[in-house]
Design a protein around this motif. Structure first.
Motif, PDB file in Angstrom:
ATOM      1  N   THR A   1       0.842  -1.192   0.000  1.00 18.76           N
ATOM      2  CA  THR A   1       0.000   0.000   0.000  1.00 18.76           C
ATOM      3  C   THR A   1       0.876   1.240   0.000  1.00 18.76           C
ATOM      4  N   SER A   2       0.662   2.133  -0.964  1.00 21.72           N
ATOM      5  CA  SER A   2       1.384   3.412  -0.954  1.00 21.72           C
ATOM      6  C   SER A   2       0.825   4.272   0.162  1.00 21.72           C
ATOM      7  N   ILE A   3       1.730   4.931   0.863  1.00 22.05           N
ATOM      8  CA  ILE A   3       1.330   5.765   1.987  1.00 22.05           C
ATOM      9  C   ILE A   3       2.107   7.074   1.941  1.00 22.05           C
ATOM     10  N   ASP A   4       1.418   8.167   2.189  1.00 25.16           N
ATOM     11  CA  ASP A   4       2.027   9.495   2.152  1.00 25.16           C
ATOM     12  C   ASP A   4       2.405   9.905   3.574  1.00 25.16           C
ATOM     13  N   LEU A   5       3.691  10.053   3.809  1.00 26.09           N
ATOM     14  CA  LEU A   5       4.206  10.400   5.139  1.00 26.09           C
ATOM     15  C   LEU A   5       4.868  11.769   5.151  1.00 26.09           C
ATOM     16  N   LYS A   6       4.387  12.686   4.315  1.00 23.71           N
ATOM     17  CA  LYS A   6       5.005  14.016   4.218  1.00 23.71           C
ATOM     18  C   LYS A   6       5.113  14.718   5.565  1.00 23.71           C
ATOM     19  N   GLY A   7       4.130  14.563   6.417  1.00 29.14           N
ATOM     20  CA  GLY A   7       4.151  15.225   7.716  1.00 29.14           C
ATOM     21  C   GLY A   7       5.053  14.552   8.727  1.00 29.14           C
ATOM     22  N   LEU A   8       5.685  13.462   8.359  1.00 30.04           N
ATOM     23  CA  LEU A   8       6.503  12.670   9.285  1.00 30.04           C
ATOM     24  C   LEU A   8       7.939  12.606   8.785  1.00 30.04           C
ATOM     25  N   LYS A   9       8.639  13.731   8.757  1.00 29.05           N
ATOM     26  CA  LYS A   9      10.004  13.763   8.211  1.00 29.05           C
ATOM     27  C   LYS A   9      10.988  12.968   9.063  1.00 29.05           C
ATOM     28  N   LEU A  10      10.851  13.062  10.371  1.00 28.97           N
ATOM     29  CA  LEU A  10      11.701  12.292  11.281  1.00 28.97           C
ATOM     30  C   LEU A  10      10.819  11.432  12.169  1.00 28.97           C
ATOM     31  N   ILE A  11      11.309  10.288  12.533  1.00 25.68           N
ATOM     32  CA  ILE A  11      10.588   9.428  13.458  1.00 25.68           C
ATOM     33  C   ILE A  11      11.278   9.566  14.811  1.00 25.68           C
ATOM     34  N   ASP A  12      10.596  10.188  15.767  1.00 27.27           N
ATOM     35  CA  ASP A  12      11.187  10.363  17.094  1.00 27.27           C
ATOM     36  C   ASP A  12      11.016   9.095  17.931  1.00 27.27           C
ATOM     37  N   ARG A  13      11.600   9.113  19.107  1.00 28.67           N
ATOM     38  CA  ARG A  13      11.629   7.932  19.974  1.00 28.67           C
ATOM     39  C   ARG A  13      10.217   7.454  20.348  1.00 28.67           C
ATOM     40  N   GLU A  14       9.349   8.370  20.699  1.00 28.88           N
ATOM     41  CA  GLU A  14       7.990   7.983  21.088  1.00 28.88           C
ATOM     42  C   GLU A  14       7.220   7.373  19.928  1.00 28.88           C
ATOM     43  N   ARG A  15       7.314   8.000  18.776  1.00 29.90           N
ATOM     44  CA  ARG A  15       6.605   7.468  17.611  1.00 29.90           C
ATOM     45  C   ARG A  15       7.199   6.120  17.197  1.00 29.90           C
ATOM     46  N   ALA A  16       8.517   5.969  17.222  1.00 25.20           N
ATOM     47  CA  ALA A  16       9.150   4.692  16.873  1.00 25.20           C
ATOM     48  C   ALA A  16       8.680   3.591  17.814  1.00 25.20           C
ATOM     49  N   ALA A  17       8.569   3.898  19.099  1.00 23.12           N
ATOM     50  CA  ALA A  17       8.103   2.902  20.072  1.00 23.12           C
ATOM     51  C   ALA A  17       6.662   2.491  19.780  1.00 23.12           C
ATOM     52  N   LYS A  18       5.813   3.452  19.446  1.00 27.31           N
ATOM     53  CA  LYS A  18       4.410   3.165  19.132  1.00 27.31           C
ATOM     54  C   LYS A  18       4.299   2.326  17.862  1.00 27.31           C
ATOM     55  N   ILE A  19       5.075   2.676  16.837  1.00 24.73           N
ATOM     56  CA  ILE A  19       5.057   1.928  15.580  1.00 24.73           C
ATOM     57  C   ILE A  19       5.527   0.492  15.804  1.00 24.73           C
ATOM     58  N   ALA A  20       6.667   0.327  16.476  1.00 25.09           N
ATOM     59  CA  ALA A  20       7.233  -1.009  16.717  1.00 25.09           C
ATOM     60  C   ALA A  20       6.312  -1.850  17.593  1.00 25.09           C
ATOM     61  N   SER A  21       5.716  -1.229  18.600  1.00 20.67           N
ATOM     62  CA  SER A  21       4.801  -1.945  19.484  1.00 20.67           C
ATOM     63  C   SER A  21       3.577  -2.438  18.726  1.00 20.67           C
ATOM     64  N   THR A  22       3.003  -1.592  17.911  1.00 18.86           N
ATOM     65  CA  THR A  22       1.830  -1.980  17.120  1.00 18.86           C
ATOM     66  C   THR A  22       2.190  -3.083  16.132  1.00 18.86           C
TER      67      THR A  22
END
Length: 83
Positions: free
Chosen positions: A4-25
């Motif tokens: 699936t193509s996904i547009d992540l323009k608003g997410l230039k960097l992945i910070d620690r909190e977001r990385a933890a949420k992504i990896a956990s999910t």
């Protein structure tokens, strides 16, 4: 496999909190989950891998789910990535 193509323009960097949420999910699903761009493949279950990469300038990447529960995993990851 679901790609699936996904547009992540608003997410230039992945910070620690977001990385933890992504990896956990991502870890809740038995399938392989990756974000694939022009020059990178990110394992969504790896917080270190997520922290070490940046999103391409155009923001476009492919969310790839392969294996059991790939439909549910794709939807869950889209929700987490586009918050």
């Amino acid at each position: 496999m679901i790609r699936t193509s996904i547009d992540l323009k608003g997410l230039k960097l992945i910070d620690r909190e977001r990385a933890a949420k992504i990896a956990s999910t991502a870890s809740h699903f038995p399938c392989t989950l990756t974000l694939e761009g022009e020059r990178s493949i990110l394992n969504l279950k790896s917080m270190i891998g997520l922290l070490s990469q940046t999103i391409p300038k155009n923001g476009m990447m492919d969310l790839v789910a392969d294996g059991p529960q790939e439909d549910a995993a794709t939807q869950a990851m889209r929700d987490v990535l586009t918050l």
